[in-house]
Motif scaffolding. Structure first.
Motif, PDB file in Angstrom:
ATOM      1  N   LYS A  26     -10.925   0.100  -5.389  1.00 18.25           N
ATOM      2  CA  LYS A  26     -10.674  -1.071  -4.554  1.00 18.25           C
ATOM      3  C   LYS A  26     -11.993  -1.684  -4.120  1.00 18.25           C
ATOM      4  N   ARG A  27     -11.999  -3.004  -4.027  1.00 15.86           N
ATOM      5  CA  ARG A  27     -13.162  -3.697  -3.481  1.00 15.86           C
ATOM      6  C   ARG A  27     -12.684  -4.871  -2.641  1.00 15.86           C
ATOM      7  N   GLU A  28     -13.062  -4.847  -1.368  1.00 10.44           N
ATOM      8  CA  GLU A  28     -12.768  -5.979  -0.498  1.00 10.44           C
ATOM      9  C   GLU A  28     -13.605  -7.177  -0.943  1.00 10.44           C
ATOM     10  N   ILE A  29     -13.035  -8.372  -0.805  1.00 17.14           N
ATOM     11  CA  ILE A  29     -13.748  -9.583  -1.183  1.00 17.14           C
ATOM     12  C   ILE A  29     -14.543 -10.074   0.021  1.00 17.14           C
ATOM     13  N   ILE A  30     -15.870 -10.093  -0.124  1.00 17.07           N
ATOM     14  CA  ILE A  30     -16.766 -10.498   0.965  1.00 17.07           C
ATOM     15  C   ILE A  30     -17.530 -11.730   0.517  1.00 17.07           C
ATOM     16  N   GLU A  72      -7.817 -11.248  -0.898  1.00 21.04           N
ATOM     17  CA  GLU A  72      -8.310 -10.297   0.098  1.00 21.04           C
ATOM     18  C   GLU A  72      -9.027  -9.115  -0.543  1.00 21.04           C
ATOM     19  N   SER A  73      -8.494  -8.613  -1.671  1.00 18.03           N
ATOM     20  CA  SER A  73      -9.111  -7.462  -2.323  1.00 18.03           C
ATOM     21  C   SER A  73      -8.714  -7.411  -3.790  1.00 18.03           C
ATOM     22  N   HIS A 107       0.851  -1.185   0.000  1.00 14.78           N
ATOM     23  CA  HIS A 107       0.000   0.000   0.000  1.00 14.78           C
ATOM     24  C   HIS A 107       0.888   1.238   0.000  1.00 14.78           C
ATOM     25  N   ARG A 160       1.151 -11.053   2.943  1.00 16.99           N
ATOM     26  CA  ARG A 160       0.383 -10.511   1.826  1.00 16.99           C
ATOM     27  C   ARG A 160       1.262 -10.438   0.584  1.00 16.99           C
ATOM     28  N   LYS A 215     -17.671 -13.141  -6.481  1.00 13.18           N
ATOM     29  CA  LYS A 215     -16.874 -14.363  -6.525  1.00 13.18           C
ATOM     30  C   LYS A 215     -17.669 -15.451  -7.225  1.00 13.18           C
ATOM     31  N   HIS A 221      -8.215  -4.670  -7.095  1.00 16.58           N
ATOM     32  CA  HIS A 221      -7.944  -3.256  -7.349  1.00 16.58           C
ATOM     33  C   HIS A 221      -7.867  -3.005  -8.851  1.00 16.58           C
TER      34      HIS A 221
END
Length: 467
Positions: free
Chosen positions: A375-379, A355-356, A250, A441, A396, A358
Motif C-alpha cells: 500500500k502507498r498513500e497518495i501524498i 487516496e491510496s 479494508h 470511499r 503522481k 494497492h
C-alpha cells in the motif's frame, strides 16, 4: 519439540481463548462437542510436523480428523478422542483466535454428525469449510481468500463435495466463494439460528441448503450471483445521496473491490469468451460506442442448465475505473534499476481524489504471506529520488478533466525483488481507493499479467570495483 521452543505465551493464550471465547461460542451457535474418550477434556496436539507435509512442500496451521470422533473406526485410523491438531509454530493473537474458532467448529460438526445410533452423512467439503469460516470472529483466515475469489469469480466453483478428489484442496478462491455464500445465506436467515440448524440437519450438500433456505438451489445460486454483481457496482460507484452502508473495503490486510467484471465492447468486438467453472459465476459488462438505443442479439454457447441473467446498469460519471500497464524499456538505466515501473490511469468523479494505491499478487494456491499486499498513500508533496526509496513507490504524474470525469495518472515503482522466486504468482491486481467530498470511499481494480522482466545487469561502477 521442547516446550521452550514454542512462541512465548502460546500455550496460555491457547487455553484462555478456548475456555473464555471459543468453546462457549461454538456450543451456543452450533452445539456441544462430545466427550469421546470420557476424560472430561478436549485434547490439542501441538506438532511441528504440520509444517512438513507432503515432503515439506505443504504447511498448514491446523486440522481436525473426523475419524477420531468415530467409535467404529479401528486404530490408527482413529484416536477415539475429541481432539484437534495445531502447528507448533503458531503465535498468540487474533490469528490464533480465528484459527481456533475454525478448527473447533470442525470438531463440533464431526462430533454432532458421528453421534452413535443416529449418525448423519459426512458433511460435504464445501459446506464443512464454509460453516467453519462462518464461525471465525475476524478476517485473518479469510481476507486473502475473499480477495482471490473476487479477482476471478468465474474460476472458482462453489459446490465441491470432495476438495481433494477435485484437485482443489486448499484452493483459496473456492474457500472464499463458500465463505461469502454461507454468510449471505446466514444473513437471509438471520433470525433462524442458521448455524445450529445447519450442523444438525440430516442432509448435506445442496439438498441441505435448499431446505435451510426454502429455495431451490438453482434459484438461490442466481440470487446470490445477482447480489455479487450488485456488490461490485456498490464498490465502484459513488452515490449521489448515500442511503446504504459503506462496503467492506479494508478486510484484514487486503483491500476488497467486489467481484471483477470483464468488459465486452459490442461496437468493436463481435464475440468474446469467458471460461466459467461449474457452480461459478462470470460477469460480463456490455458496452457500446453507439449513444443511441440499439437492439443486439447475443448467442451464448455453454453447458446444459447454464444460467444467463441480464442486469441493467445505469451508466453514470460516479463510477470509477482503473487501468495499468507495465512500462517496459530497454534502456541501460532500467536494466540496473532495483525497481520495475508501471503506469496507472484512474478515471473517477470530479469531486473525488485517489487516496491510496494497492498492489497484490494473485494465485489460487498462493499463500497469504506470498501475496505481499502493498500500500502507498497518495501524498501531494514531491517524492525523494528513486534511489533513496524502498517498497512500493507512487508518483503522481498529472490530472485532467475529460467528459465529466477526472483522469489521474501515476507512475508506480515496484522493487524487482518482489517478483523473484514467486513461481505460483499468476497475475497482479492493482487497486485504487478513492474518497469523495462527502467522505465516501470506493475502489477501482485492474488485473494484469505478470510482466516479463529482463535480467538484471550490474552497474558499471560495481563491475569496476570487483576487478
Amino acid at each position: 519439540q521442547k516446550p521452550e521452543e514454542l512462541a512465548a505465551g502460546l500455550v496460555s493464550d491457547l487455553i484462555a481463548q478456548l475456555e473464555n471465547q471459543v468453546l462457549d461460542k461454538i456450543k451456543r451457535e452450533c452445539g456441544p462437542i462430545r466427550d469421546i474418550d470420557g476424560n472430561g477434556r478436549f485434547c490439542i496436539l501441538l506438532t511441528p510436523w504440520l509444517s512438513r507435509l507432503q515432503g515439506g512442500k505443504t504447511k498448514i496451521n491446523g486440522f481436525v480428523r473426523p475419524s477420531d470422533f468415530r467409535d467404529n473406526v479401528a486404530e490408527p485410523f482413529s484416536n477415539h478422542c475429541d481432539m484437534l491438531y495445531l502447528n507448533s509454530a503458531l503465535k498468540p493473537g487474533h490469528q490464533l483466535l480465528d484459527l481456533l474458532s475454525h478448527e473447533v467448529t470442525h470438531a463440533a460438526v464431526s462430533s454432532i454428525r458421528t453421534a452413535g445410533g443416529h449418525s448423519l452423512p459426512d458433511e460435504e467439503d464445501w459446506l464443512n469449510e464454509g460453516i467453519a469460516h462462518l464461525m471465525e470472529p475476524g478476517y485473518t483466515n479469510r481476507d486473502y481468500r475473499i480477495s482471490e475469489f473476487f479477482r476471478s469469480p468465474q474460476s472458482y466453483p462453489l459446490v465441491i463435495s470432495d476438495y481433494y478428489r477435485a484437485q482443489l484442496w486448499r484452493n483459496h478462491g473456492c474457500r472464499g466463494a463458500v465463505n461469502l455464500f454461507l454468510n449471505w445465506c446466514n444473513q437471509r436467515q438471520s433470525n433462524s439460528r442458521f448455524a445450529r440448524r445447519f450442523t444438525h440437519h440430516r442432509f448435506t450438500g445442496t439438498d441441505k441448503i435448499e431446505q435451510l433456505t426454502a429455495t431451490p438451489f438453482p434459484e438461490l445460486f442466481r440470487l446470490w450471483s445477482l447480489d455479487l454483481a450488485r456488490q461490485s457496482l456498490i464498490y465502484n460507484t459513488f452515490q449521489a445521496a448515500p442511503n446504504r452502508p459503506e462496503p467492506l473495503i479494508h478486510c484484514g490486510r487486503f483491500v476488497l473491490a467486489g467481484p471483477a467484471f470483464k468488459d465486452w465492447n459490442l461496437s468493436d468486438q463481435n464475440h468474446t469468451s469467458l471460461n466459467i467453472a461449474s457452480t461459478a459465476s462470470g460477469f460480463l459488462r456490455l458496452k457500446s460506442g453507439n449513444l443511441r438505443p440499439e437492439k443486439r442479439m447475443i448467442h451464448v454457447q455453454g453447458f446444459p442448465a447454464m444460467q444467463l441473467t441480464l442486469l441493467k446498469i445505469q451508466q453514470t460519471p460516479q463510477q470509477v475505473f482503473l487501468h495499468a500497464e507495465h512500462s517496459s524499456s530497454e534502456s541501460p538505466a532500467d536494466s540496473i534499476s532495483e525497481f520495475s515501473e508501471f503506469h496507472l490511469r484512474c478515471s473517477h468523479p470530479i469531486n473525488s481524489e485517489v487516496e491510496s494505491i494497492h498492489l497484490e499478487f494473485n494465485g489460487a494456491y498462493l499463500s497469504q504471506i506470498a501475496r505481499q499486499p502493498q500500500k502507498r498513500e497518495i501524498i501531494a508533496t514531491a517524492a525523494p529520488p528513486i534511489e533513496q526509496r524502498s517498497g512500493l513507490q507512487v508518483d503522481k504524474l498529472e490530472s485532467c478533466t475529460r467528459e465529466e470525469k477526472r483522469v489521474t495518472e501515476f507512475r508506480v515503482s515496484v522493487p524487482r525483488t518482489s517478483f523473484e522466486g514467486k513461481m505460483e504468482i499468476e497475475s497482479l491486481s492493482w487497486k485504487a481507493i478513492l474518497i469523495s467530498e462527502s467522505q465516501q470511499r470506493r475502489v477501482a481494480q485492474f488485473e494484469m499479467a505478470l510482466p516479463t522482466l529482463s535480467p538484471r545487469r550490474l552497474a558499471k561502477s560495481v563491475l569496476e570495483s570487483a576487478k
